[in-house]
Design a protein around this motif. Structure first.
Motif, mmCIF file in Angstrom:
data_model
loop_
_atom_site.group_PDB
_atom_site.id
_atom_site.type_symbol
_atom_site.label_atom_id
_atom_site.label_comp_id
_atom_site.label_asym_id
_atom_site.label_seq_id
_atom_site.Cartn_x
_atom_site.Cartn_y
_atom_site.Cartn_z
ATOM 1 N N ASN A 63 -10.272 -5.687 -8.400
ATOM 2 C CA ASN A 63 -11.280 -4.952 -7.668
ATOM 3 C C ASN A 63 -11.039 -3.456 -7.849
ATOM 4 O OD1 ASN A 63 -13.165 -4.017 -5.868
ATOM 5 N ND2 ASN A 63 -12.402 -5.179 -4.143
ATOM 6 N N TRP A 64 -12.090 -2.672 -7.881
ATOM 7 C CA TRP A 64 -11.969 -1.238 -8.092
ATOM 8 C C TRP A 64 -11.224 -0.562 -6.942
ATOM 9 C CZ3 TRP A 64 -13.833 1.942 -4.401
ATOM 10 C CH2 TRP A 64 -14.754 1.403 -3.517
ATOM 11 N N ALA A 65 -11.200 -1.174 -5.769
ATOM 12 C CA ALA A 65 -10.525 -0.567 -4.609
ATOM 13 C C ALA A 65 -9.021 -0.445 -4.821
ATOM 14 C CB ALA A 65 -10.816 -1.371 -3.354
ATOM 15 N N LEU A 66 -8.456 -1.255 -5.697
ATOM 16 C CA LEU A 66 -7.020 -1.152 -5.981
ATOM 17 C C LEU A 66 -6.672 0.121 -6.748
ATOM 18 C CD1 LEU A 66 -6.084 -4.833 -6.871
ATOM 19 C CD2 LEU A 66 -5.490 -3.553 -4.824
ATOM 20 N N LEU A 67 -7.686 0.822 -7.250
ATOM 21 C CA LEU A 67 -7.434 2.111 -7.898
ATOM 22 C C LEU A 67 -6.911 3.142 -6.904
ATOM 23 C CD1 LEU A 67 -10.610 2.410 -10.140
ATOM 24 C CD2 LEU A 67 -8.290 1.949 -10.902
ATOM 25 N N LEU A 68 -7.176 2.933 -5.628
ATOM 26 C CA LEU A 68 -6.740 3.887 -4.605
ATOM 27 C C LEU A 68 -5.264 3.759 -4.251
ATOM 28 C CD1 LEU A 68 -9.798 3.545 -2.225
ATOM 29 C CD2 LEU A 68 -9.341 5.381 -3.853
ATOM 30 N N VAL A 69 -4.626 2.663 -4.639
ATOM 31 C CA VAL A 69 -3.248 2.409 -4.206
ATOM 32 C C VAL A 69 -2.276 3.429 -4.810
ATOM 33 C CG1 VAL A 69 -1.372 0.723 -4.227
ATOM 34 C CG2 VAL A 69 -3.703 -0.030 -3.814
ATOM 35 N N TRP A 70 -2.369 3.692 -6.102
ATOM 36 C CA TRP A 70 -1.431 4.618 -6.746
ATOM 37 C C TRP A 70 -1.541 6.037 -6.179
ATOM 38 C CZ3 TRP A 70 2.708 6.369 -8.537
ATOM 39 C CH2 TRP A 70 2.789 7.459 -9.370
ATOM 40 N N PRO A 71 -2.743 6.617 -6.022
ATOM 41 C CA PRO A 71 -2.795 7.945 -5.392
ATOM 42 C C PRO A 71 -2.291 7.941 -3.945
ATOM 43 C CG PRO A 71 -4.803 7.550 -6.604
ATOM 44 C CD PRO A 71 -4.039 6.265 -6.605
ATOM 45 N N ILE A 72 -2.493 6.856 -3.218
ATOM 46 C CA ILE A 72 -1.983 6.779 -1.841
ATOM 47 C C ILE A 72 -0.464 6.748 -1.835
ATOM 48 C CG2 ILE A 72 -1.853 5.274 0.188
ATOM 49 C CD1 ILE A 72 -4.844 4.686 -0.270
ATOM 50 N N VAL A 73 0.139 6.028 -2.771
ATOM 51 C CA VAL A 73 1.606 6.018 -2.862
ATOM 52 C C VAL A 73 2.112 7.416 -3.167
ATOM 53 C CG1 VAL A 73 3.546 5.179 -4.250
ATOM 54 C CG2 VAL A 73 1.798 3.588 -3.484
ATOM 55 N N TYR A 74 1.420 8.121 -4.040
ATOM 56 C CA TYR A 74 1.816 9.497 -4.334
ATOM 57 C C TYR A 74 1.624 10.390 -3.109
ATOM 58 C CZ TYR A 74 2.161 14.053 -6.404
ATOM 59 O OH TYR A 74 2.540 15.329 -6.668
ATOM 60 N N LEU A 75 0.546 10.191 -2.353
ATOM 61 C CA LEU A 75 0.322 10.988 -1.140
ATOM 62 C C LEU A 75 1.395 10.731 -0.085
ATOM 63 C CD1 LEU A 75 -3.542 10.900 -0.710
ATOM 64 C CD2 LEU A 75 -2.110 12.855 -1.285
ATOM 65 N N ILE A 76 1.979 9.543 -0.083
ATOM 66 C CA ILE A 76 3.104 9.266 0.827
ATOM 67 C C ILE A 76 4.273 10.176 0.492
ATOM 68 C CG2 ILE A 76 4.825 7.521 1.445
ATOM 69 C CD1 ILE A 76 2.560 5.444 1.201
ATOM 70 N N SER A 77 4.507 10.414 -0.799
ATOM 71 C CA SER A 77 5.598 11.331 -1.169
ATOM 72 C C SER A 77 5.287 12.761 -0.747
ATOM 73 C CB SER A 77 5.884 11.257 -2.661
ATOM 74 O OG SER A 77 4.853 11.868 -3.402
ATOM 75 N N VAL A 78 4.005 13.131 -0.740
ATOM 76 C CA VAL A 78 3.635 14.458 -0.250
ATOM 77 C C VAL A 78 3.849 14.517 1.258
ATOM 78 C CG1 VAL A 78 1.720 16.092 0.019
ATOM 79 C CG2 VAL A 78 2.020 14.859 -2.138
#
Length: 126
Positions: A63-78
Motif C-alpha cells: 500500500n502507498w501508505a507504507l511510504l510514510l514509515v521511513w520519513p516518520i522513522v527519520y523524524l523520530i531521530s529529529v
C-alpha cells in the motif's frame, strides 16, 4: 499471507531504525567533520535507502501508505535530537518525495497496450 510476508520482510524493517536513528547517532559520536556527516549519512546513505524502500514497496505490491514509515522513522531521530531540526524536517520531506518517485517509476505506460482492442468509431449503444 504471502504478500504480507513479502511486505514485512525483517531485513527491510530492521534497516529503517538502523539507518534513521542508529547511523546518525554513531556518526555524531565520531570525530568526523560536520559536512562529511551530513553528506555521507543524510544524503548518500539515506537517499539511497529511500530509493530502495520505494522500489521494494512497489515490487511487493504494498500500500502507498507504507511510504510514510521511513520519513516518520527519520523524524523520530529529529525528535530525539539526534539530527538537527534545522534541516531534519526538510530531509524527511525529501526522503518521502524520493520514495514516491521510486514507487511510481515505470507506471507511466500501460503494460498491456498491445492487447487492448481498438475502438475505431468510439463507443456506441448496442
Amino acid at each position: 499471507m504471502k504478500k504480507f510476508n513479502k511486505t514485512f520482510d525483517w531485513r527491510f524493517w530492521i534497516l529503517m531504525p538502523i539507518l534513521g536513528i542508529m547511523l546518525p547517532y554513531i556518526v555524531n559520536k565520531t570525530a568526523l567533520t560536520v559536512n562529511f556527516k551530513i553528506i555521507f549519512s543524510l544524503f548518500i546513505v539515506n537517499m539511497l535507502f529511500s530509493v530502495l524502500a520505494g522500489i521494494f514497496l512497489r515490487k511487493t505490491g504494498s500500500n502507498w501508505a507504507l511510504l510514510l514509515v521511513w520519513p516518520i522513522v527519520y523524524l523520530i531521530s529529529v525528535w530525539l535530537q539526534i539530527n538537527s531540526a534545522f534541516y531534519g524536517y526538510y530531509l524527511a520531506v525529501l526522503y518521502l518525495v524520493i520514495e514516491i518517485f521510486a514507487f511510481t517509476s515505470g507506471q507511466e505506460e500501460e503494460l498491456d497496450v498491445e492487447k487492448q482492442i481498438p475502438v475505431d468509431g468510439g463507443f456506441r449503444e448496442v
